[in-house]
Scaffold this active site. Structure first.
Site, PDB file in Angstrom:
ATOM      1  N   ARG A   1      -4.159   6.230  -0.482  1.00  0.00           N
ATOM      2  CA  ARG A   1      -4.740   5.884  -1.780  1.00  0.00           C
ATOM      3  C   ARG A   1      -5.960   6.735  -2.032  1.00  0.00           C
ATOM      4  NH1 ARG A   1      -3.151   0.807  -3.701  1.00  0.00           N
ATOM      5  NH2 ARG A   1      -4.850   0.606  -5.167  1.00  0.00           N
TER       6      ARG A   1
ATOM      7  N   GLU B   1       2.900  -1.123 -12.666  1.00  0.00           N
ATOM      8  CA  GLU B   1       3.147  -2.492 -13.102  1.00  0.00           C
ATOM      9  C   GLU B   1       2.262  -2.700 -14.337  1.00  0.00           C
ATOM     10  OE1 GLU B   1       2.042  -5.476 -10.263  1.00  0.00           O
ATOM     11  OE2 GLU B   1       2.871  -7.083 -11.497  1.00  0.00           O
TER      12      GLU B   1
ATOM     13  N   LYS C   1      -6.854  -2.807 -10.358  1.00  0.00           N
ATOM     14  CA  LYS C   1      -6.684  -3.350 -11.708  1.00  0.00           C
ATOM     15  C   LYS C   1      -7.221  -4.777 -11.809  1.00  0.00           C
ATOM     16  CE  LYS C   1      -2.388  -1.913 -11.859  1.00  0.00           C
ATOM     17  NZ  LYS C   1      -0.956  -1.941 -12.087  1.00  0.00           N
TER      18      LYS C   1
HETATM   19  P1  ATP Z   1      -3.835  -1.992  -8.358  1.00  0.00           P
HETATM   20  O1  ATP Z   1      -4.115  -2.558  -6.997  1.00  0.00           O
HETATM   21  O2  ATP Z   1      -5.002  -1.378  -8.999  1.00  0.00           O
HETATM   22  O3  ATP Z   1      -3.102  -2.969  -9.231  1.00  0.00           O
HETATM   23  P2  ATP Z   1      -1.294  -0.949  -7.787  1.00  0.00           P
HETATM   24  O4  ATP Z   1      -0.941  -0.012  -6.694  1.00  0.00           O
HETATM   25  O5  ATP Z   1      -0.887  -2.360  -7.649  1.00  0.00           O
HETATM   26  O6  ATP Z   1      -2.824  -0.789  -8.076  1.00  0.00           O
HETATM   27  P3  ATP Z   1       0.693  -0.056  -9.614  1.00  0.00           P
HETATM   28  O7  ATP Z   1       0.783  -0.345 -11.047  1.00  0.00           O
HETATM   29  O8  ATP Z   1       1.684  -0.632  -8.703  1.00  0.00           O
HETATM   30  O9  ATP Z   1      -0.765  -0.434  -9.175  1.00  0.00           O
HETATM   31  O10 ATP Z   1       0.602   1.511  -9.378  1.00  0.00           O
HETATM   32  C1  ATP Z   1       1.546   2.464  -9.788  1.00  0.00           C
HETATM   33  C2  ATP Z   1       1.517   3.594  -8.819  1.00  0.00           C
HETATM   34  O11 ATP Z   1       0.193   4.093  -8.656  1.00  0.00           O
HETATM   35  C3  ATP Z   1       2.000   3.141  -7.460  1.00  0.00           C
HETATM   36  O12 ATP Z   1       2.913   4.080  -6.965  1.00  0.00           O
HETATM   37  C4  ATP Z   1       0.746   3.094  -6.634  1.00  0.00           C
HETATM   38  O13 ATP Z   1       0.993   3.332  -5.294  1.00  0.00           O
HETATM   39  C5  ATP Z   1      -0.117   4.163  -7.294  1.00  0.00           C
HETATM   40  N1  ATP Z   1      -1.541   3.905  -7.073  1.00  0.00           N
HETATM   41  C6  ATP Z   1      -2.242   2.804  -7.399  1.00  0.00           C
HETATM   42  N2  ATP Z   1      -3.516   2.888  -6.986  1.00  0.00           N
HETATM   43  C7  ATP Z   1      -3.626   4.084  -6.362  1.00  0.00           C
HETATM   44  C8  ATP Z   1      -4.693   4.773  -5.703  1.00  0.00           C
HETATM   45  N3  ATP Z   1      -5.915   4.237  -5.592  1.00  0.00           N
HETATM   46  N4  ATP Z   1      -4.438   5.994  -5.195  1.00  0.00           N
HETATM   47  C9  ATP Z   1      -3.228   6.553  -5.310  1.00  0.00           C
HETATM   48  N5  ATP Z   1      -2.191   5.967  -5.907  1.00  0.00           N
HETATM   49  C10 ATP Z   1      -2.371   4.745  -6.428  1.00  0.00           C
HETATM   50 MG    MG Z   2      -1.290  -4.286  -8.128  1.00  0.00          MG
END
Ligand code: ATP
Ligand code: MG
Length: 584
Positions: A297, A71, A307
């Site tokens: 994760r 995102e 983020k």
């Molecule tokens: P954040 O909480 O930091 O915003 P998010 O999961 O909402 O992280 P996205 O932009 O949706 O961020 O992430 C893109 C991809 O990266 C998704 O498939 C998500 O599952 C993966 N991802 C995000 N954080 C992690 C993590 N700590 N370990 C493994 N994969 C991750």
């Molecule tokens: Mg997020």
């Protein structure tokens, strides 16, 4: 209430993976530990790669297609690196494809700046996506048509309850939800209401489109989740074309289906969303049937991987932007001097599983050091200069030495002059026990040069040591002195030929192994995470171009800063010191 609160728009990791007592509960994952789980037949494959291998072997799929779906609401961080290595890695290993798709269904938090940097970061990590970059927003038309189809099938309805009512009527873990009074609208009524939503005839928050599933489902995500909400926000891709936006949980499976993704890999917090993922695919009946698979994760101690929280560090000025070298963002780690090879190696060693654990940041540092050690030329830098006069050096001279002891990286010239600098820490008037460096009337070897003896200590009126008068032993260039042992070796730089440089020493951004311990992660910020030193470096180091990495002998690994370094005014960031804490 914000209409996006209507239905858990995107799953969030529970903070419980970090404990309040990190030392007790930290579960350090070891290299390779995750391999060979979940019933895979081929030894050495993690459970996802085993599924993929099976699907190829049985002919279920002729080619694997994965996707990385960030995102664009912030910069990529270390957690995303794991997901990138997994998705792009599997595609590369199986001769498959991996798409880069921006999941841009929540325009309020999204920026073109984030999109541009995410693309840059993925490339820097060494991966390239299949075809053009994709956007969930480019499917808005198709997603809308499918929403109409769901309404016509009796699988979706427009709910006119308030946001608060919807929330209350959803029930909770212990209590079933309550049907909306609008649940039994006719198809015609729903089509008319949905058209009004699309045409901007409703206020934000006064109408949503919901799936019609089961308000009594034990899975809260199946209690008529929201498919569309009204957001009066300009979109960075679609401008003001839409005022209704699909929810992530609706857009994601369909985006996967449109792109014919075979395996949709996501983190564990989406496990409870999978029944809805499968419901959407089944009800719309897309030709492609992507399969969602969840993995744990990445959590690393002393490291924040959210983020939203990283954005707060930026917004509150705790760090100097998303690419501050202390940030665990890809941009920050790049500027810090971490390597793509080291990051990929780290992800490989951490492996993929369904077990939540916290990885020792020492493993990351180990991988980074390993990736740099044999490619970074060596050089001498004095970080806290103390002047030394070599009283009997007959004349200035130029020494020649290899840039690396084990790898052929060529030679460099090292000027030796009567005035040099050594590090303040390498001289002690009253040495602690075991001190092997310079002391009054003691000897030490200057790295690559002579053994010197400290004959006189010069102080200012306040009693601070400001200069040492030393004599060289002319018989010790490239050989040991006769009849005595000199143990210590210290680095030095010619005062006249050396080049002043700003050196930024970075330490951990958080004092706490669990940065989120307590009520407010901001309280765990290490106030001394950056120290700026005015150093002197040997001339060969001053030739560095931005982004060049070196080992400063005895000090650590350093990189010429990609933004601030010039040969006229060198600026180096310390990547890491030389001490390895990883006990793999
Ligand atoms: P954040 O909480 O930091 O915003 P998010 O999961 O909402 O992280 P996205 O932009 O949706 O961020 O992430 C893109 C991809 O990266 C998704 O498939 C998500 O599952 C993966 N991802 C995000 N954080 C992690 C993590 N700590 N370990 C493994 N994969 C991750
Ligand atoms: Mg997020």
């Amino acid at each position: 209430m914000n209409p996006s609160d209507l239905a858990t728009p995107r799953a969030h990791a529970t903070p419980s993976t970090h404990s309040t007592n990190a030392s007790q509960q930290t579960q350090v994952q070891h290299a390779g530990e995750q391999h060979g789980k979940e019933g895979n037949k081929e030894v050495g494959l993690d459970f996802i790669r085993a599924i993929v291998a099976d699907d190829l072997a049985t002919g279920k799929h002729a080619q694997i297609v994965t996707r990385f779906p960030p995102e664009p609401n912030g910069y990529l961080h270390l957690g995303h690196v794991k997901s990138i290595c997994l998705n792009f890695g599997i595609a590369a290993e199986t001769n498959g494809l991996c798409n880069l798709r921006f999941d841009d269904t929540n325009p309020a938090a999204e920026l073109q700046e984030y999109i541009d940097n995410i693309e840059k970061d993925v490339k820097w990590l060494g991966f390239d996506w299949n075809g053009d970059v994709r956007h969930a927003s480019s499917y808005f038309g198709q997603l809308y048509d499918w929403a109409i189809q769901l309404i016509k099938q009796g699988d979706a309805y427009v709910d006119l309850q308030s946001v608060e009512e919807i929330r209350l009527n959803r029930g909770d873990f212990n209590q079933a939800g309550t049907d909306s009074p609008f649940r039994n609208h006719t198809v015609e009524e729903n089509l008319a209401l949905f058209a009004k939503m699309k045409n901007g005839e409703f206020e934000a928050g006064s109408a949503v489109l919901r799936a019609k599933i089961d308000m009594a489902s034990p899975n809260v995500h199946m209690r008529d989740p929201v498919l569309y909400r009204i957001l009066n926000v300009e979109h960075h891709q679609t401008g003001d074309e839409w005022v209704i936006y699909p929810m992530y949980d609706y857009a994601h499976p369909l985006g996967d289906a449109i792109e014919e993704i075979t395996h949709s890999l996501c983190t564990l917090e989406f496990e409870d969303h999978r029944p809805f993922y499968d419901w959407v695919i089944a009800k719309v009946n897309t030709p492609a049937k992507p399969r969602q698979i969840e993995f744990s994760r990445l959590n690393v101690d002393y490291t924040l991987t959210s983020k939203r929280k990283l954005k707060k560090l930026v917004d509150d000025g705790v760090v100097n932007g998303w690419d501050d070298p202390r940030m665990p963002t890809v941009a920050g780690m790049r500027r810090r001097g971490f390597t793509p090879e080291g990051l990929r190696d780290f992800c490989h060693r951490v492996g993929v599983s369904k077990n939540d654990g916290i990885v020792d940041v020492g493993l990351l540092e180990f991988c980074i050091r390993q990736s740099i050690e044999n490619v970074a030329p060596r050089g001498m830098a004095v970080l806290r200069p103390l002047k030394v006069t070599l009283t009997n050096l007959p004349q200035a001279m130029t020494l020649k030495h290899a840039r690396h002891p084990n790898v052929d990286l060529g030679e460099r010239e090292i000027p030796l002059t009567q005035e040099i600098y050594i590090d303040r820490a390498d001289f002690e008037e009253v040495p602690p026990k075991g001190f092997k460096r310079l002391v009054p009337e003691g000897e030490v070897r200057l790295r690559h040069a002579y053994v010197i003896r400290c004959d006189e200590v010069i102080k200012d009126t306040a009693g601070n040591v400001i200069e040492l008068q030393c004599s060289i032993d002319p018989d010790t260039l490239g050989k040991n002195p006769e009849g005595r042992k000199v143990k210590g070796v210290i680095q030095w730089v010619s005062a006249s030929a050396g080049v002043p440089a700003e050196v930024r020493i970075y330490d951990r951004l958080f004092n706490n192994a669990d940065p989120e311990e307590g009520d407010d992660f901001m309280q765990n910020v290490n106030p001394n995470s950056r120290t700026i030193l005015q150093a002197i470096i040997e001339p060969s180091l001053a030739e560095a171009q931005p982004g060049d990495r070196f080992q400063f002998e005895r000090e650590g690994y350093f990189i010429a800063d990609e933004k601030d370094h010039t040969t006229a005014k060198p600026v180096f960031n310390r990547i890491l010191d030389l001490k390895d804490s990883w006990k793999g």
